[in-house]
Design an enzyme around this catalytic site. Structure first.
Site, mmCIF file in Angstrom:
data_model
loop_
_atom_site.group_PDB
_atom_site.id
_atom_site.type_symbol
_atom_site.label_atom_id
_atom_site.label_comp_id
_atom_site.label_asym_id
_atom_site.label_seq_id
_atom_site.Cartn_x
_atom_site.Cartn_y
_atom_site.Cartn_z
ATOM 1 N N ARG A 1 67.429 27.669 42.042
ATOM 2 C CA ARG A 1 66.904 28.591 41.183
ATOM 3 C C ARG A 1 65.484 28.771 41.197
ATOM 4 O O ARG A 1 64.716 27.691 41.547
ATOM 5 C CB ARG A 1 67.085 27.740 39.697
ATOM 6 N N LYS B 1 76.256 27.049 26.136
ATOM 7 C CA LYS B 1 76.292 28.585 26.467
ATOM 8 C C LYS B 1 77.542 29.472 26.094
ATOM 9 O O LYS B 1 77.740 30.267 26.216
ATOM 10 C CB LYS B 1 76.112 28.945 27.885
ATOM 11 N N ARG C 1 77.240 43.402 34.123
ATOM 12 C CA ARG C 1 77.610 42.688 35.532
ATOM 13 C C ARG C 1 78.985 42.096 35.379
ATOM 14 O O ARG C 1 79.710 41.991 36.576
ATOM 15 C CB ARG C 1 76.653 41.932 35.793
ATOM 16 N N PRO D 1 71.734 34.676 29.598
ATOM 17 C CA PRO D 1 71.726 34.067 28.403
ATOM 18 C C PRO D 1 71.895 32.507 28.437
ATOM 19 O O PRO D 1 72.667 31.970 29.260
ATOM 20 C CB PRO D 1 73.219 34.822 27.657
ATOM 21 N N GLU D 2 70.833 31.943 27.504
ATOM 22 C CA GLU D 2 70.888 30.581 27.495
ATOM 23 C C GLU D 2 71.139 30.193 26.253
ATOM 24 O O GLU D 2 71.520 31.007 25.223
ATOM 25 C CB GLU D 2 69.591 30.230 28.052
ATOM 26 N N ARG E 1 68.253 12.075 40.686
ATOM 27 C CA ARG E 1 68.014 13.533 41.297
ATOM 28 C C ARG E 1 66.982 14.076 40.794
ATOM 29 O O ARG E 1 66.227 13.438 39.662
ATOM 30 C CB ARG E 1 69.236 14.160 40.940
ATOM 31 N N HIS F 1 78.508 49.956 28.748
ATOM 32 C CA HIS F 1 78.717 48.662 29.332
ATOM 33 C C HIS F 1 79.652 47.917 28.034
ATOM 34 O O HIS F 1 79.674 46.639 28.072
ATOM 35 C CB HIS F 1 77.556 47.897 29.340
#
Length: 262
Positions: free
Chosen positions: A251, A58, A113, A2-3, A155, A95
């Site tokens: 990622r 999030k 999870r 989920p974003e 970066r 779940h």
């Protein structure tokens, strides 16, 4: 995972079905996802009327209609979490971890999870402890703020955009889509972008989040990078070049070497 667009969808589930309604009962089916005692969690929320949910990156905050607006429910959805609304006497899903019962249905925190979960905030300091390090919500960040926060250190673009302390809400799919639409390689340094590139990056960020938030996820449309990233012979939907794939900032990252030159 989920974003921001997914959590915006969960926010609408709560807003459409539970806001303004009394929590008749709380069933904690798995105490492991509740970051306080299950008994205290249940007692704090039963009998409360829920207020308007607030998304920040999030995270989702659900206040109660009391003065002040505490206790508050805070939710993070990890890799597989979701809020699901069911009506009638639907059986529990395997779940389902926490079930909030209302007069006309149930709001279910469902998570396979169980990597994160639910928190109870009884005062503002509890919220600050959990969310205080988050950057501004990505859906509302200004162009100036985006540039300033991402260039505090030099970066690569992909890790910078996914740093929740810089900008909150962007995940793997969103960032790859935004960079592809911006024609910027994920390995480019934040120190190398000119003003026009920052303007394009900000505009594409806003458009990807707007479109995705409408449907509650990053869509896998044929015209989107997301619609092709998992294909065996994945090719760019814009120029048909074979897509590249590697790990950047830990990622899995997909981009077009033709449209997004290093």
């Amino acid at each position: 995972m989920p974003e921001l667009p997914d959590v915006e969808g969960f926010r609408r589930v709560v807003a459409d079905h539970a806001t303004g309604s009394e929590v008749r009962s709380v069933r904690v089916l798995d105490p492991g996802v509740v970051h306080t005692s299950a008994t205290g969690f249940t007692r704090a929320l039963e009998g409360r009327v829920l207020g308007e949910p607030i998304r920040w990156g999030k995270w989702l905050r659900v206040p109660t209609r009391s003065r002040p607006e505490y206790p508050q429910l805070l939710a993070h959805f990890g890799m597989t979490g979701a809020f699901v609304w069911t009506s009638g006497e639907d059986a529990d899903h395997r779940h389902d971890r926490v079930v909030f019962e209302f007069r006309d249905g149930s709001l279910r925190y469902r998570d396979m999870r169980k990597l994160t979960g639910l928190w109870l905030a009884t005062e503002e300091s509890d919220v600050a402890e959990l969310l205080g390090e988050l950057g501004p919500d990505a859906a509302g960040v200004s162009r100036r703020d985006l540039r300033e926060r991402l260039t505090r250190t030099s970066r690569r673009l992909k890790p910078a955009l996914m740093d929740q302390t810089a900008v909150a809400g962007l995940g793997n799919l969103c960032v790859d889509e935004i960079l592809w639409r911006s024609r910027l390689a994920p390995t480019r340094s934040t120190a190398d972008l000119d003003s026009a590139q920052w303007a394009r990056l900000h505009a594409r960020l806003r458009s990807v989040l707007r479109s995705s938030s409408r449907v509650g996820h990053v869509p896998d449309r044929p015209s989107w990078l997301t619609g092709h990233r998992d294909e065996r012979d994945a090719r760019c939907p814009r120029c048909s070049t074979a897509l590249k794939r590697s790990r950047i900032g830990g990622r899995s990252t997909v981009w077009c070497p033709q449209c997004q030159p290093c």
